[in-house]
Design a protein around this motif. Structure first.
Motif, PDB file in Angstrom:
ATOM      1  N   GLY A 161      24.986  21.102 -32.195  1.00  0.00           N
ATOM      2  CA  GLY A 161      24.252  21.927 -31.245  1.00  0.00           C
ATOM      3  C   GLY A 161      23.975  23.332 -31.747  1.00  0.00           C
ATOM      4  O   GLY A 161      23.563  24.196 -30.984  1.00  0.00           O
ATOM      5  N   ILE A 163      21.855  25.391 -32.627  1.00  0.00           N
ATOM      6  CA  ILE A 163      20.400  25.551 -32.602  1.00  0.00           C
ATOM      7  C   ILE A 163      19.929  26.855 -33.245  1.00  0.00           C
ATOM      8  O   ILE A 163      18.773  26.956 -33.680  1.00  0.00           O
ATOM      9  CB  ILE A 163      19.905  25.445 -31.142  1.00  0.00           C
ATOM     10  CG1 ILE A 163      18.376  25.373 -31.085  1.00  0.00           C
ATOM     11  CG2 ILE A 163      20.474  26.567 -30.288  1.00  0.00           C
ATOM     12  CD1 ILE A 163      17.821  25.072 -29.715  1.00  0.00           C
ATOM     13  N   ALA A 238      10.423  26.360 -29.116  1.00  0.00           N
ATOM     14  CA  ALA A 238      10.237  25.384 -30.195  1.00  0.00           C
ATOM     15  C   ALA A 238      11.557  24.707 -30.533  1.00  0.00           C
ATOM     16  O   ALA A 238      11.611  23.487 -30.747  1.00  0.00           O
ATOM     17  CB  ALA A 238       9.641  26.066 -31.429  1.00  0.00           C
ATOM     18  N   ALA A 242      12.431  20.831 -29.825  1.00  0.00           N
ATOM     19  CA  ALA A 242      12.870  19.997 -30.954  1.00  0.00           C
ATOM     20  C   ALA A 242      14.140  19.238 -30.595  1.00  0.00           C
ATOM     21  O   ALA A 242      14.275  18.043 -30.869  1.00  0.00           O
ATOM     22  CB  ALA A 242      13.104  20.868 -32.193  1.00  0.00           C
ATOM     23  N   THR A 243      15.059  19.927 -29.960  1.00  0.00           N
ATOM     24  CA  THR A 243      16.315  19.289 -29.572  1.00  0.00           C
ATOM     25  C   THR A 243      16.057  18.156 -28.586  1.00  0.00           C
ATOM     26  O   THR A 243      16.614  17.049 -28.724  1.00  0.00           O
ATOM     27  CB  THR A 243      17.259  20.333 -28.942  1.00  0.00           C
ATOM     28  OG1 THR A 243      17.411  21.424 -29.852  1.00  0.00           O
ATOM     29  CG2 THR A 243      18.616  19.726 -28.634  1.00  0.00           C
ATOM     30  N   THR A 245      13.312  16.438 -28.222  1.00  0.00           N
ATOM     31  CA  THR A 245      12.592  15.372 -28.915  1.00  0.00           C
ATOM     32  C   THR A 245      13.540  14.558 -29.791  1.00  0.00           C
ATOM     33  O   THR A 245      13.365  13.359 -29.977  1.00  0.00           O
ATOM     34  CB  THR A 245      11.448  15.990 -29.747  1.00  0.00           C
ATOM     35  OG1 THR A 245      10.604  16.744 -28.869  1.00  0.00           O
ATOM     36  CG2 THR A 245      10.629  14.931 -30.445  1.00  0.00           C
ATOM     37  N   LEU A 246      14.568  15.196 -30.285  1.00  0.00           N
ATOM     38  CA  LEU A 246      15.517  14.498 -31.150  1.00  0.00           C
ATOM     39  C   LEU A 246      16.574  13.730 -30.368  1.00  0.00           C
ATOM     40  O   LEU A 246      16.960  12.628 -30.775  1.00  0.00           O
ATOM     41  CB  LEU A 246      16.209  15.487 -32.097  1.00  0.00           C
ATOM     42  CG  LEU A 246      15.349  15.956 -33.269  1.00  0.00           C
ATOM     43  CD1 LEU A 246      16.000  17.133 -33.967  1.00  0.00           C
ATOM     44  CD2 LEU A 246      15.119  14.808 -34.262  1.00  0.00           C
ATOM     45  N   VAL A 247      17.094  14.291 -29.285  1.00  0.00           N
ATOM     46  CA  VAL A 247      18.224  13.616 -28.616  1.00  0.00           C
ATOM     47  C   VAL A 247      18.030  13.408 -27.120  1.00  0.00           C
ATOM     48  O   VAL A 247      18.925  12.901 -26.451  1.00  0.00           O
ATOM     49  CB  VAL A 247      19.561  14.350 -28.847  1.00  0.00           C
ATOM     50  CG1 VAL A 247      19.951  14.260 -30.310  1.00  0.00           C
ATOM     51  CG2 VAL A 247      19.527  15.788 -28.379  1.00  0.00           C
ATOM     52  N   GLU A 248      16.848  13.782 -26.593  1.00  0.00           N
ATOM     53  CA  GLU A 248      16.551  13.534 -25.179  1.00  0.00           C
ATOM     54  C   GLU A 248      17.484  14.266 -24.210  1.00  0.00           C
ATOM     55  O   GLU A 248      18.155  13.651 -23.386  1.00  0.00           O
ATOM     56  CB  GLU A 248      16.566  12.026 -24.863  1.00  0.00           C
ATOM     57  CG  GLU A 248      15.505  11.245 -25.612  1.00  0.00           C
ATOM     58  CD  GLU A 248      15.173   9.940 -24.908  1.00  0.00           C
ATOM     59  OE1 GLU A 248      15.484   9.791 -23.730  1.00  0.00           O
ATOM     60  OE2 GLU A 248      14.581   9.078 -25.585  1.00  0.00           O
TER      61      GLU A 248
ATOM     62  N   HIS B 153      21.850   5.741 -30.989  1.00  0.00           N
ATOM     63  CA  HIS B 153      21.625   6.698 -29.889  1.00  0.00           C
ATOM     64  C   HIS B 153      20.160   6.639 -29.479  1.00  0.00           C
ATOM     65  O   HIS B 153      19.347   7.466 -29.914  1.00  0.00           O
ATOM     66  CB  HIS B 153      21.992   8.119 -30.316  1.00  0.00           C
ATOM     67  CG  HIS B 153      21.780   9.125 -29.221  1.00  0.00           C
ATOM     68  ND1 HIS B 153      22.660   9.294 -28.191  1.00  0.00           N
ATOM     69  CD2 HIS B 153      20.753   9.979 -28.960  1.00  0.00           C
ATOM     70  CE1 HIS B 153      22.209  10.216 -27.356  1.00  0.00           C
ATOM     71  NE2 HIS B 153      21.040  10.647 -27.805  1.00  0.00           N
ATOM     72  N   ALA B 160      14.792   8.649 -28.683  1.00  0.00           N
ATOM     73  CA  ALA B 160      15.512   9.687 -29.415  1.00  0.00           C
ATOM     74  C   ALA B 160      15.304   9.542 -30.924  1.00  0.00           C
ATOM     75  O   ALA B 160      15.122   8.439 -31.435  1.00  0.00           O
ATOM     76  CB  ALA B 160      16.998   9.657 -29.073  1.00  0.00           C
ATOM     77  N   GLY B 161      15.333  10.676 -31.615  1.00  0.00           N
ATOM     78  CA  GLY B 161      15.124  10.676 -33.062  1.00  0.00           C
ATOM     79  C   GLY B 161      13.674  10.827 -33.471  1.00  0.00           C
ATOM     80  O   GLY B 161      13.332  10.637 -34.636  1.00  0.00           O
ATOM     81  N   ILE B 166       8.794  17.294 -33.867  1.00  0.00           N
ATOM     82  CA  ILE B 166       9.448  18.589 -33.721  1.00  0.00           C
ATOM     83  C   ILE B 166       8.645  19.584 -34.566  1.00  0.00           C
ATOM     84  O   ILE B 166       8.119  19.244 -35.626  1.00  0.00           O
ATOM     85  CB  ILE B 166      10.942  18.572 -34.119  1.00  0.00           C
ATOM     86  CG1 ILE B 166      11.133  18.447 -35.623  1.00  0.00           C
ATOM     87  CG2 ILE B 166      11.685  17.434 -33.412  1.00  0.00           C
ATOM     88  CD1 ILE B 166      12.590  18.668 -36.047  1.00  0.00           C
ATOM     89  N   LEU B 246      21.778  20.138 -35.615  1.00  0.00           N
ATOM     90  CA  LEU B 246      21.908  19.862 -34.179  1.00  0.00           C
ATOM     91  C   LEU B 246      22.933  18.783 -33.868  1.00  0.00           C
ATOM     92  O   LEU B 246      23.673  18.883 -32.892  1.00  0.00           O
ATOM     93  CB  LEU B 246      20.551  19.467 -33.587  1.00  0.00           C
ATOM     94  CG  LEU B 246      19.587  20.628 -33.366  1.00  0.00           C
ATOM     95  CD1 LEU B 246      18.201  20.117 -33.041  1.00  0.00           C
ATOM     96  CD2 LEU B 246      20.098  21.535 -32.243  1.00  0.00           C
TER      97      LEU B 246
END
Lengths: 320, 320
Positions: A161, A163, A238, A242-243, A245-248, B153, B160-161, B166, B246
């Motif tokens: 996390g 960020i 941003a 991004a976070t 989009t990566l981990v929902e 995940h 996710a991912g 991003i 992250l």
């Protein structure tokens, strides 16, 4: 009356705080020492031992089931070591072993301070009820932590996390971390102030040239001050997008001194978030100010301890 | 001989593939139809039903314990719907319900195609043995998926991912998603080719102006072609480093057509990763080419099905 307790340590660059905490997150007993950050590592550890000494000497100590430590990072949860940037005497310092030397056989959990604050916001603060959340501290630096699937996600080393050091501007200004265009390099308090000064903003009669003063100027309508906060908000948006989009995640909870700017930060942040969180599955993403006070680090360390304490599954809200 | 099976569906913009898969990931029986992507939604669903019909009519079908679907995204795992960008007839299409109408009471798991490919690479490919990994597909688009703490995940919605969207260049070129400077906007095959052409690279006698042709030119020493791959590598590195910062992954596995460029991509990517993955806890981060072939989508959908099948805990490598 005989509920289980945990011991919590919050180790920062200016103070070392400790507390006994019950399983509803109430702080029963506190101890605190200044962090003599420029002294040698043993001196700093001495202060930790004094804090622990007050806790272990207290009447409720026999009910303590686990120890949670939130520390300025980077930490290494897998090795039990810490290397706080602002405490040069501690590099790969075996904090968990040294704490165990005082607390005996109790399980010890070590996490970064951003992770701890996130655990606290999820347990008792603005991220309550959100199974997927980002906690952030925007201050001198920018840190954070993640809740995924209803659980704290510290990552193997306890730093997940973080960020502040993702790049949102790959050709941008060099960051002290070695990369370029990191969120922290654009959105931290000192960078908000630096940018405002570089663009012509000047402090008032009190000489205050911090981000708090820039926030006051922005609230009074100063366009350069407003623009500096808008740029910070854009970088935060941003990074938060991004976070998500990566981990929902569906919420980002933001604390720290810069978040105290209130609408000066959150209004452009919410606007910028719509620009960057565009995919269908992140469009519901929201941001909210953190709601825990200065005890967040202790409460979060306690939450982490409750995860590892014997017979404790997750964080309970009811006394046993 | 009587091991459990799962049914796997891989739904893309050009083909709909299905298979029965055993718990060691072996494909026992396949079916396939073209995706008539420009037809109405019922026509596309008709092809899915034909594929499922071949599977359900087969002798081993009674041993099937669960159904896994990997679909072009975005998907919504929580609602059981899909809205693939390249299949306009499907918007919020209730794919899970429609599959259940054929397969009855079996549990059904729906995930995005990038998530499926990541599950396959973790089970049998280049991410084997890594408890924290990012899988990526760099092709016409850029997709991905995450393994965290040894488990897939997918996130609440199964997307996710999604590293392609991003932003690593917050002031950068507008992306079709609505944001700016997305990884995909810089690193996808069409963008590698576009950038090379804009900078003066010209296709050879065969007229091939794809990223594959740019890769061949780069291998032959063309500086413009090399520069276009270096820029893509820089964006990928910033995105991969952000992901590691992250959530603490230690490997990114990259497949898709652009990854076939080999060293033309991976050499500058490894170099750029050192520029962006700077914090202590991400310095061990590595990248590797994906090792699964064209069956990755089916194998990954099967892995997802094995997670939800009755009596199945995680993906087993041994026959029962």
């Amino acid at each position: 009356m005989h509920m289980d307790l945990v011991a919590a340590l919050d180790i920062g660059g200016t103070k070392i705080a400790g507390a006994l905490v019950d399983d509803r997150g109430r702080l029963l007993l506190r101890a605190q020492r200044p962090t003599l950050a420029q002294e040698d590592g043993e001196t700093v550890m001495g202060a930790v031992e004094e804090v622990l000494g007050e806790l272990t000497a207290s009447a409720p100590w026999p009910r303590v089931r686990a120890v949670g430590i939130g520390s300025a990072g980077p930490v290494d949860r897998s090795r039990g070591t810490v290397s706080p940037v602002n405490v040069p005497g501690w590099r790969g310092f075996p904090l968990v072993d040294r704490v165990r030397a005082v607390t005996g056989e109790l399980p010890v959990e070590l996490i970064g301070d951003g992770v701890a604050i996130t655990a606290a916001e999820h347990w008792q603060g603005a991220a309550q009820g959100h199974d997927n959340a980002l906690g952030m501290v925007v201050s001198t630096g920018v840190g954070g932590g993640l809740i995924l699937g209803g659980e704290l996600h510290p990552g193997p080393t306890g730093n997940a996390g973080h960020i502040g050091h993702i790049s949102v501007d790959l050709d941008g200004d060099p960051c002290p971390c070695g990369a370029r265009g990191c969120v922290e390099r654009i959105a931290s308090g000192p960078n908000i102030a630096r940018r405002a000064l570089a663009e012509g903003w000047r402090p008032g009669a009190d000489g205050d040239a911090t981000a708090a003063a820039v926030a006051r100027a922005a609230r009074a309508g100063d366009p350069v001050a407003i623009a500096s906060f808008e740029r910070a908000a854009q970088a935060l948006a941003a990074g938060i997008a991004a976070t998500a989009t990566l981990v929902e995640i569906d919420i980002a909870v933001i604390g720290g001194g810069v978040a105290k700017a209130g609408d000066v930060l959150f209004t452009p942040l919410r606007r910028a978030l719509r620009d960057y969180a565009t995919l269908s599955f992140v469009q519901g993403l929201t941001v909210a100010p953190a709601s825990m006070g200065t005890d967040a680090g202790l409460v979060g360390a306690a939450a982490a301890a409750l995860r590892v304490g014997p017979g404790v599954n997750g964080v309970r809200r009811q006394a046993v």
